[in-house]
Design a protein around this motif. Structure first.
Motif, PDB file in Angstrom:
ATOM      1  N   GLU A   1      65.249  16.374  32.184  1.00  0.00           N
ATOM      2  CA  GLU A   1      64.484  15.291  31.572  1.00  0.00           C
ATOM      3  C   GLU A   1      63.426  14.726  32.518  1.00  0.00           C
ATOM      4  OE1 GLU A   1      67.716  15.633  31.381  1.00  0.00           O
ATOM      5  OE2 GLU A   1      68.158  15.736  29.225  1.00  0.00           O
ATOM      6  N   ARG A   2      63.777  14.534  33.776  1.00  0.00           N
ATOM      7  CA  ARG A   2      62.883  13.852  34.717  1.00  0.00           C
ATOM      8  C   ARG A   2      61.816  14.777  35.300  1.00  0.00           C
ATOM      9  NH1 ARG A   2      62.991   9.159  37.852  1.00  0.00           N
ATOM     10  NH2 ARG A   2      62.053   9.321  39.917  1.00  0.00           N
ATOM     11  N   HIS A   3      62.117  16.063  35.384  1.00  0.00           N
ATOM     12  CA  HIS A   3      61.196  16.969  36.061  1.00  0.00           C
ATOM     13  C   HIS A   3      60.676  18.100  35.166  1.00  0.00           C
ATOM     14  CE1 HIS A   3      61.924  14.964  39.851  1.00  0.00           C
ATOM     15  NE2 HIS A   3      63.221  15.068  39.655  1.00  0.00           N
ATOM     16  N   LEU A   4      61.556  18.904  34.604  1.00  0.00           N
ATOM     17  CA  LEU A   4      61.117  20.110  33.909  1.00  0.00           C
ATOM     18  C   LEU A   4      60.464  19.817  32.556  1.00  0.00           C
ATOM     19  CD1 LEU A   4      64.163  22.336  34.899  1.00  0.00           C
ATOM     20  CD2 LEU A   4      61.887  22.290  35.932  1.00  0.00           C
ATOM     21  N   VAL A   5      61.184  19.145  31.682  1.00  0.00           N
ATOM     22  CA  VAL A   5      60.585  18.814  30.384  1.00  0.00           C
ATOM     23  C   VAL A   5      59.470  17.800  30.568  1.00  0.00           C
ATOM     24  CG1 VAL A   5      61.030  17.867  28.095  1.00  0.00           C
ATOM     25  CG2 VAL A   5      62.733  19.341  29.167  1.00  0.00           C
ATOM     26  N   ASN A   6      59.659  16.867  31.481  1.00  0.00           N
ATOM     27  CA  ASN A   6      58.657  15.859  31.790  1.00  0.00           C
ATOM     28  C   ASN A   6      57.316  16.503  32.132  1.00  0.00           C
ATOM     29  OD1 ASN A   6      57.263  14.091  34.041  1.00  0.00           O
ATOM     30  ND2 ASN A   6      58.566  12.677  32.898  1.00  0.00           N
ATOM     31  N   CYS A   7      57.354  17.593  32.903  1.00  0.00           N
ATOM     32  CA  CYS A   7      56.124  18.309  33.267  1.00  0.00           C
ATOM     33  C   CYS A   7      55.642  19.216  32.137  1.00  0.00           C
ATOM     34  CB  CYS A   7      56.356  19.142  34.520  1.00  0.00           C
ATOM     35  SG  CYS A   7      56.522  18.179  36.035  1.00  0.00           S
ATOM     36  N   ALA A   8      56.566  19.817  31.428  1.00  0.00           N
ATOM     37  CA  ALA A   8      56.197  20.810  30.412  1.00  0.00           C
ATOM     38  C   ALA A   8      55.347  20.232  29.294  1.00  0.00           C
ATOM     39  CB  ALA A   8      57.448  21.455  29.832  1.00  0.00           C
ATOM     40  N   VAL A   9      55.579  18.971  28.932  1.00  0.00           N
ATOM     41  CA  VAL A   9      54.838  18.401  27.803  1.00  0.00           C
ATOM     42  C   VAL A   9      53.352  18.262  28.104  1.00  0.00           C
ATOM     43  CG1 VAL A   9      56.868  17.205  26.906  1.00  0.00           C
ATOM     44  CG2 VAL A   9      55.347  16.010  28.496  1.00  0.00           C
ATOM     45  N   VAL A  10      52.981  18.348  29.377  1.00  0.00           N
ATOM     46  CA  VAL A  10      51.568  18.257  29.749  1.00  0.00           C
ATOM     47  C   VAL A  10      50.787  19.466  29.250  1.00  0.00           C
ATOM     48  CG1 VAL A  10      49.978  18.037  31.714  1.00  0.00           C
ATOM     49  CG2 VAL A  10      52.186  16.879  31.759  1.00  0.00           C
TER      50      VAL A  10
ATOM     51  N   GLY B   1      53.539   6.991  36.517  1.00  0.00           N
ATOM     52  CA  GLY B   1      54.694   6.266  36.010  1.00  0.00           C
ATOM     53  C   GLY B   1      54.321   5.144  35.056  1.00  0.00           C
ATOM     54  N   LYS B   2      55.181   4.145  34.988  1.00  0.00           N
ATOM     55  CA  LYS B   2      54.994   3.047  34.027  1.00  0.00           C
ATOM     56  C   LYS B   2      53.701   2.283  34.258  1.00  0.00           C
ATOM     57  CE  LYS B   2      59.963   2.280  33.370  1.00  0.00           C
ATOM     58  NZ  LYS B   2      61.078   1.308  33.514  1.00  0.00           N
TER      59      LYS B   2
ATOM     60  N   GLN C   1      41.230   7.981  30.420  1.00  0.00           N
ATOM     61  CA  GLN C   1      42.209   7.380  29.514  1.00  0.00           C
ATOM     62  C   GLN C   1      43.622   7.767  29.911  1.00  0.00           C
ATOM     63  OE1 GLN C   1      42.349   9.258  25.509  1.00  0.00           O
ATOM     64  NE2 GLN C   1      40.893  10.762  26.310  1.00  0.00           N
ATOM     65  N   VAL C   2      44.590   7.057  29.335  1.00  0.00           N
ATOM     66  CA  VAL C   2      46.001   7.364  29.561  1.00  0.00           C
ATOM     67  C   VAL C   2      46.569   7.997  28.296  1.00  0.00           C
ATOM     68  CG1 VAL C   2      48.298   6.459  30.083  1.00  0.00           C
ATOM     69  CG2 VAL C   2      46.282   5.468  31.192  1.00  0.00           C
ATOM     70  N   HIS C   3      47.128   9.189  28.422  1.00  0.00           N
ATOM     71  CA  HIS C   3      47.843   9.830  27.320  1.00  0.00           C
ATOM     72  C   HIS C   3      49.334   9.531  27.469  1.00  0.00           C
ATOM     73  CE1 HIS C   3      44.439  12.362  26.005  1.00  0.00           C
ATOM     74  NE2 HIS C   3      44.148  12.458  27.297  1.00  0.00           N
ATOM     75  N   VAL C   4      49.972   9.189  26.385  1.00  0.00           N
ATOM     76  CA  VAL C   4      51.420   8.976  26.390  1.00  0.00           C
ATOM     77  C   VAL C   4      52.052  10.085  25.558  1.00  0.00           C
ATOM     78  CG1 VAL C   4      53.314   7.411  25.857  1.00  0.00           C
ATOM     79  CG2 VAL C   4      51.119   6.495  26.637  1.00  0.00           C
ATOM     80  N   LEU C   5      52.817  10.954  26.227  1.00  0.00           N
ATOM     81  CA  LEU C   5      53.399  12.126  25.580  1.00  0.00           C
ATOM     82  C   LEU C   5      54.916  11.985  25.493  1.00  0.00           C
ATOM     83  CD1 LEU C   5      51.425  14.808  27.648  1.00  0.00           C
ATOM     84  CD2 LEU C   5      50.758  13.813  25.449  1.00  0.00           C
ATOM     85  N   ALA C   6      55.495  12.679  24.533  1.00  0.00           N
ATOM     86  CA  ALA C   6      56.953  12.766  24.373  1.00  0.00           C
ATOM     87  C   ALA C   6      57.608  11.404  24.249  1.00  0.00           C
ATOM     88  CB  ALA C   6      57.573  13.543  25.536  1.00  0.00           C
ATOM     89  N   ASP C   7      56.889  10.428  23.728  1.00  0.00           N
ATOM     90  CA  ASP C   7      57.469   9.096  23.555  1.00  0.00           C
ATOM     91  C   ASP C   7      58.605   9.151  22.537  1.00  0.00           C
ATOM     92  OD1 ASP C   7      57.776   6.437  24.045  1.00  0.00           O
ATOM     93  OD2 ASP C   7      56.075   5.773  22.834  1.00  0.00           O
ATOM     94  N   GLY C   8      59.672   8.459  22.817  1.00  0.00           N
ATOM     95  CA  GLY C   8      60.822   8.468  21.917  1.00  0.00           C
ATOM     96  C   GLY C   8      61.747   9.643  22.103  1.00  0.00           C
TER      97      GLY C   8
ATOM     98  N   PRO D   1      64.135  12.107  25.087  1.00  0.00           N
ATOM     99  CA  PRO D   1      64.848  11.899  26.357  1.00  0.00           C
ATOM    100  C   PRO D   1      63.958  12.032  27.595  1.00  0.00           C
ATOM    101  CG  PRO D   1      66.179  13.241  24.881  1.00  0.00           C
ATOM    102  CD  PRO D   1      64.840  13.092  24.228  1.00  0.00           C
ATOM    103  N   ALA D   2      62.933  12.873  27.525  1.00  0.00           N
ATOM    104  CA  ALA D   2      62.067  13.093  28.687  1.00  0.00           C
ATOM    105  C   ALA D   2      60.883  12.132  28.738  1.00  0.00           C
ATOM    106  CB  ALA D   2      61.549  14.525  28.696  1.00  0.00           C
ATOM    107  N   GLY D   3      60.686  11.364  27.686  1.00  0.00           N
ATOM    108  CA  GLY D   3      59.507  10.512  27.618  1.00  0.00           C
ATOM    109  C   GLY D   3      59.806   9.050  27.880  1.00  0.00           C
ATOM    110  N   PRO D   4      58.770   8.218  27.826  1.00  0.00           N
ATOM    111  CA  PRO D   4      57.378   8.630  27.671  1.00  0.00           C
ATOM    112  C   PRO D   4      56.815   9.218  28.958  1.00  0.00           C
ATOM    113  CG  PRO D   4      57.498   6.259  27.967  1.00  0.00           C
ATOM    114  CD  PRO D   4      58.912   6.749  27.895  1.00  0.00           C
ATOM    115  N   VAL D   5      55.933  10.208  28.794  1.00  0.00           N
ATOM    116  CA  VAL D   5      55.252  10.822  29.927  1.00  0.00           C
ATOM    117  C   VAL D   5      53.807  10.338  29.900  1.00  0.00           C
ATOM    118  CG1 VAL D   5      54.548  12.979  31.018  1.00  0.00           C
ATOM    119  CG2 VAL D   5      56.723  12.856  29.784  1.00  0.00           C
ATOM    120  N   ARG D   6      53.412   9.678  30.970  1.00  0.00           N
ATOM    121  CA  ARG D   6      52.074   9.101  31.043  1.00  0.00           C
ATOM    122  C   ARG D   6      51.172   9.970  31.915  1.00  0.00           C
ATOM    123  NH1 ARG D   6      55.968   5.242  31.156  1.00  0.00           N
ATOM    124  NH2 ARG D   6      55.842   3.598  29.567  1.00  0.00           N
ATOM    125  N   VAL D   7      50.078  10.397  31.329  1.00  0.00           N
ATOM    126  CA  VAL D   7      49.114  11.251  32.035  1.00  0.00           C
ATOM    127  C   VAL D   7      47.752  10.593  32.008  1.00  0.00           C
ATOM    128  CG1 VAL D   7      48.072  13.537  32.172  1.00  0.00           C
ATOM    129  CG2 VAL D   7      50.399  13.291  31.294  1.00  0.00           C
TER     130      VAL D   7
END
Length: 211
Positions: free
Chosen positions: A52-61, A166-167, A189-196, A198-204
């Motif tokens: 959740e914190r590393h692999l999926v968190n990065c993959a959604v990018v 991060g946040k 801009q800030v993209h918020v991915l995978a919100d809602g 387990p791995a999200g929200p991911v802020r890019v």
């Protein structure tokens, strides 16, 4: 927790994202949980939350990367997000840029072990490698003003810096506005991915280099 602790099994979200590439990223998780820890690339407490914190968190990018794009990952460390993107998107061509020898040695071993023919490891600082690409990524590397200074020389005109933050991503972006204006940046801009999930929200934070 010992450095040889086993990686946890992949969650459903990883199965959805990686699909047929799941065995490859599972092997990568095993490398991170063993030699990744013993080489000091990630902390021993990260094992339980690798997915959740590393692999999926990065993959959604990958959703922000165009097809067949060349991507430079600066300060790649353990290959996050570079190796993850290379696994999730075989069409991408990844360049992992890392100045420390022990890290590049580990990265080269991991790339060979995983059979990733779309990845090249470069030892050096971002300003030394002489690469130009439409996308530059960075995760937990530096403040946005430093990332712009390091990343823009690697970006083609109109290319995009994608910084995983991060946040406080929105606050960081606002604080960096004066620096961005000096560089002539008109789009950030800030993209918020995978919100809602387990791995999200991911802020890019996406910063476009002026053309």
């Amino acid at each position: 927790m010992p450095a040889t602790a086993a990686a946890p099994p992949p969650p459903d979200q990883a199965r959805e994202i990686f699909g047929a590439r799941l065995p490859v990223v599972t092997r990568y998780a095993e490398l991170l949980a063993t030699t990744g820890i013993s080489h000091g690339l990630i902390g021993p407490r990260e094992t339980d939350r690798l997915w959740e914190r590393h692999l999926v968190n990065c993959a959604v990018v990958e959703a922000l990367c165009e097809g067949d794009a060349e991507v430079v990952d600066i300060g790649s460390g353990a290959g996050l997000p570079g190796i993850v993107l290379a696994i999730a998107r075989p069409d991408l061509r990844l360049h992992l840029v890392e100045p420390l020898l022990r890290r590049t040695t580990w990265l080269e071993h991991a790339v060979a072990e995983l059979g990733l023919d779309n990845v090249t490891v470069h030892r050096g600082r971002a300003q030394e490698v002489g690469l130009v690409a439409p996308v530059v990524t960075a995760r937990a590397v530096a403040s946005l003003d430093k990332l712009v200074a390091w990343g823009f020389p690697l970006l083609a005109e109109g290319g995009r810096l994608l910084a995983l933050k991060g946040k406080a991503a929105a606050t960081e972006l606002e604080q960096a506005r004066p620096v961005l204006r000096r560089h002539g940046v008109r789009s950030a801009q800030v993209h918020v991915l995978a919100d809602g999930t387990p791995a999200g929200p991911v802020r890019v934070v996406e910063i476009v280099r002026p053309g």
